[in-house]
Write a protein that holds these residues in place. Structure first.
Motif, PDB file in Angstrom:
ATOM      1  N   VAL A   5      37.634   8.250  -5.370  1.00 25.60           N
ATOM      2  CA  VAL A   5      36.913   6.996  -4.892  1.00 25.60           C
ATOM      3  C   VAL A   5      35.467   7.489  -4.539  1.00 25.60           C
ATOM      4  N   LEU A   6      35.411   8.507  -3.891  1.00 21.57           N
ATOM      5  CA  LEU A   6      34.283   9.024  -3.155  1.00 21.57           C
ATOM      6  C   LEU A   6      33.386   9.423  -4.457  1.00 21.57           C
ATOM      7  N   LEU A   7      33.911  10.244  -5.563  1.00 27.92           N
ATOM      8  CA  LEU A   7      33.044  10.581  -6.841  1.00 27.92           C
ATOM      9  C   LEU A   7      32.417   9.237  -7.390  1.00 27.92           C
ATOM     10  N   ALA A   8      33.219   8.101  -7.678  1.00 26.10           N
ATOM     11  CA  ALA A   8      32.698   7.214  -8.239  1.00 26.10           C
ATOM     12  C   ALA A   8      31.965   6.484  -7.282  1.00 26.10           C
ATOM     13  N   ALA A   9      32.085   6.146  -6.009  1.00 23.99           N
ATOM     14  CA  ALA A   9      31.253   5.633  -5.137  1.00 23.99           C
ATOM     15  C   ALA A   9      29.923   6.308  -5.094  1.00 23.99           C
ATOM     16  N   CYS A  10      29.864   7.480  -4.897  1.00 28.12           N
ATOM     17  CA  CYS A  10      28.414   8.115  -4.865  1.00 28.12           C
ATOM     18  C   CYS A  10      27.671   8.023  -6.005  1.00 28.12           C
ATOM     19  N   ILE A  11      28.181   8.004  -7.151  1.00 23.73           N
ATOM     20  CA  ILE A  11      27.464   7.923  -8.428  1.00 23.73           C
ATOM     21  C   ILE A  11      26.977   6.732  -8.705  1.00 23.73           C
ATOM     22  N   LEU A  12      27.981   5.573  -8.232  1.00 25.31           N
ATOM     23  CA  LEU A  12      27.443   4.315  -8.300  1.00 25.31           C
ATOM     24  C   LEU A  12      26.170   3.920  -7.396  1.00 25.31           C
ATOM     25  N   LEU A  13      26.340   4.536  -6.168  1.00 24.72           N
ATOM     26  CA  LEU A  13      25.202   4.382  -5.121  1.00 24.72           C
ATOM     27  C   LEU A  13      23.982   4.991  -5.794  1.00 24.72           C
ATOM     28  N   GLY A  14      24.004   6.077  -6.249  1.00 26.05           N
ATOM     29  CA  GLY A  14      22.733   6.572  -6.742  1.00 26.05           C
ATOM     30  C   GLY A  14      22.092   5.805  -8.018  1.00 26.05           C
ATOM     31  N   VAL A  15      23.033   5.169  -8.925  1.00 21.07           N
ATOM     32  CA  VAL A  15      22.693   4.372  -9.922  1.00 21.07           C
ATOM     33  C   VAL A  15      21.993   3.192  -9.334  1.00 21.07           C
ATOM     34  N   LEU A  16      22.450   2.596  -8.338  1.00 27.84           N
ATOM     35  CA  LEU A  16      22.031   1.329  -7.867  1.00 27.84           C
ATOM     36  C   LEU A  16      20.654   1.509  -6.925  1.00 27.84           C
ATOM     37  N   ALA A 198      24.954  15.453  -3.688  1.00 28.92           N
ATOM     38  CA  ALA A 198      24.881  15.904  -4.929  1.00 28.92           C
ATOM     39  C   ALA A 198      25.203  14.849  -5.838  1.00 28.92           C
ATOM     40  N   LEU A 199      26.186  14.034  -5.706  1.00 28.95           N
ATOM     41  CA  LEU A 199      26.581  13.042  -6.350  1.00 28.95           C
ATOM     42  C   LEU A 199      25.660  11.886  -6.475  1.00 28.95           C
ATOM     43  N   VAL A 200      25.279  11.463  -5.394  1.00 35.21           N
ATOM     44  CA  VAL A 200      24.303  10.395  -5.308  1.00 35.21           C
ATOM     45  C   VAL A 200      22.892  10.756  -6.197  1.00 35.21           C
ATOM     46  N   SER A 201      22.484  11.860  -6.062  1.00 33.84           N
ATOM     47  CA  SER A 201      21.308  12.654  -6.796  1.00 33.84           C
ATOM     48  C   SER A 201      21.562  12.513  -8.318  1.00 33.84           C
ATOM     49  N   VAL A 202      23.180  12.761  -8.717  1.00 37.08           N
ATOM     50  CA  VAL A 202      23.320  12.701 -10.061  1.00 37.08           C
ATOM     51  C   VAL A 202      23.474  11.198 -10.673  1.00 37.08           C
ATOM     52  N   GLY A 203      23.884  10.332  -9.856  1.00 37.46           N
ATOM     53  CA  GLY A 203      23.853   8.952 -10.246  1.00 37.46           C
ATOM     54  C   GLY A 203      22.615   8.530 -10.417  1.00 37.46           C
ATOM     55  N   TYR A 204      21.430   8.912  -9.535  1.00 36.44           N
ATOM     56  CA  TYR A 204      20.258   8.447  -9.395  1.00 36.44           C
ATOM     57  C   TYR A 204      19.509   8.955 -10.738  1.00 36.44           C
TER      58      TYR A 204
END
Length: 302
Positions: A5-16, A198-204
């Motif tokens: 859940v954390l993985l998906a949420a952080c990547i999605l937040l970065g994209v958003l 780091a995952l927010v950065s990846v999603g971004y």
């Protein structure tokens, strides 16, 4: 499940966040800088300091070093054969040669093998993956970040000034001493910021449009990381760890993890094909959730 859940949420937040335009264009660089200079050193100071070294665990700790060496050779050969750019080859060496042995690795070990093997996972992660990243990883990133030659002095200086490497040395020196409770808590909280930031950065930075023109490199990178590398580790280590069945299983299982987030941050920081690197992590980690159970079942039959 919480980690998924954390993985998906952080990547999605970065994209958003990228699509919203609420952050400046260079936001990813700032996030990556925080990870390298704050999160990674704090994590290293926490876990390396608490390691219980055992001579019988030297071989599992060497797994990351062997896999990274194999990855460098593999991607150098493939890069020449397929005429990849230096940046692409270097980015694949870092993300294809280093596994996510902490954020993904530790929960997976606990799920499939039990909490009694978490110590082994931490050893592989800290004396293996992160130590490789802090030394050979920086060497590779320095060599491939530019077409011009790099002096030995410049590379040594870069490794010595790499904050996670300095934290690693300091953690070893502080092993005989106990951290005060407040310091231990502080380091753990700062270290815990690594994964979400780091995952927010990846999603971004992740854009599926980046696949165009990089599909071949991405396929080769993920194929090596998720299939070829753990297979080679199994073949190389079975002779020495055959007597320790589950130690061998956990070692190979760690090798089969998706690409290392810290390695992707270092690769991006050195401009080693950032779009490809973000795809390696952004697609490689979710894909590993499918391949890891296959490896667990396969190892259980050997």
């Amino acid at each position: 499940m919480n980690n998924y859940v954390l993985l998906a949420a952080c990547i999605l937040l970065g994209v958003l966040l990228r699509r919203s335009g609420r952050l400046p264009a260079n936001a990813a660089a700032s996030l990556n800088g925080f990870v390298i200079h704050i999160s990674l050193p704090a994590l290293t100071l926490t876990y390396v300091h608490g390691l219980k070294l055992n001579a019988n665990l030297i071989l599992p700790a060497l797994m990351a070093w062997v896999m990274f060496a194999l990855g460098c050779v593999f991607f150098w050969l493939v890069g020449r054969a397929l005429r990849f750019s230096r940046a692409t080859t270097g980015g694949l060496m870092l993300t294809g040669g280093l596994a996510n042995t902490s954020f993904i690795g530790l929960p997976m070990i606990e799920t499939f093998y039990g909490p009694q093997f978490l110590g082994l996972g931490i050893l592989i992660d800290q004396l293996g993956s992160y130590f490789v990243l802090s030394t050979l990883g920086i060497l590779v990133a320095s060599l491939y970040s530019s077409g011009r030659s790099v002096t030995v002095k410049a590379v040594v200086r870069k490794i010595a000034l790499f904050a996670p490497f300095q934290a690693f040395v300091l953690a070893l020196l502080l092993m005989p001493l106990d951290y005060p409770a407040w310091l231990d808590e502080l380091l753990r909280r700062l270290g815990a910021t690594l994964v979400p930031i780091a995952l927010v950065s990846v999603g971004y930075q992740l854009q599926l449009s980046f696949v165009q023109g990089r599909a071949l490199a991405l396929t080769v990178g993920l194929l090596f990381k998720l299939v070829i590398a753990p297979t080679l580790i199994l073949l190389l280590f079975v002779r020495w760890l055959a007597g320790d069945g589950q130690v061998l299983d956990v070692t190979v299982f760690e090798a089969a993890m998706g690409p290392m987030i810290g390695a992707s941050i270092v690769a991006i920081d050195h401009e080693l094909d950032p779009p490809l690197v973000t795809l390696m992590v952004g697609l490689g980690i979710p894909l590993s959730f499918v391949t890891l159970p296959v490896w667990w079942r396969l190892l259980g039959t050997i």
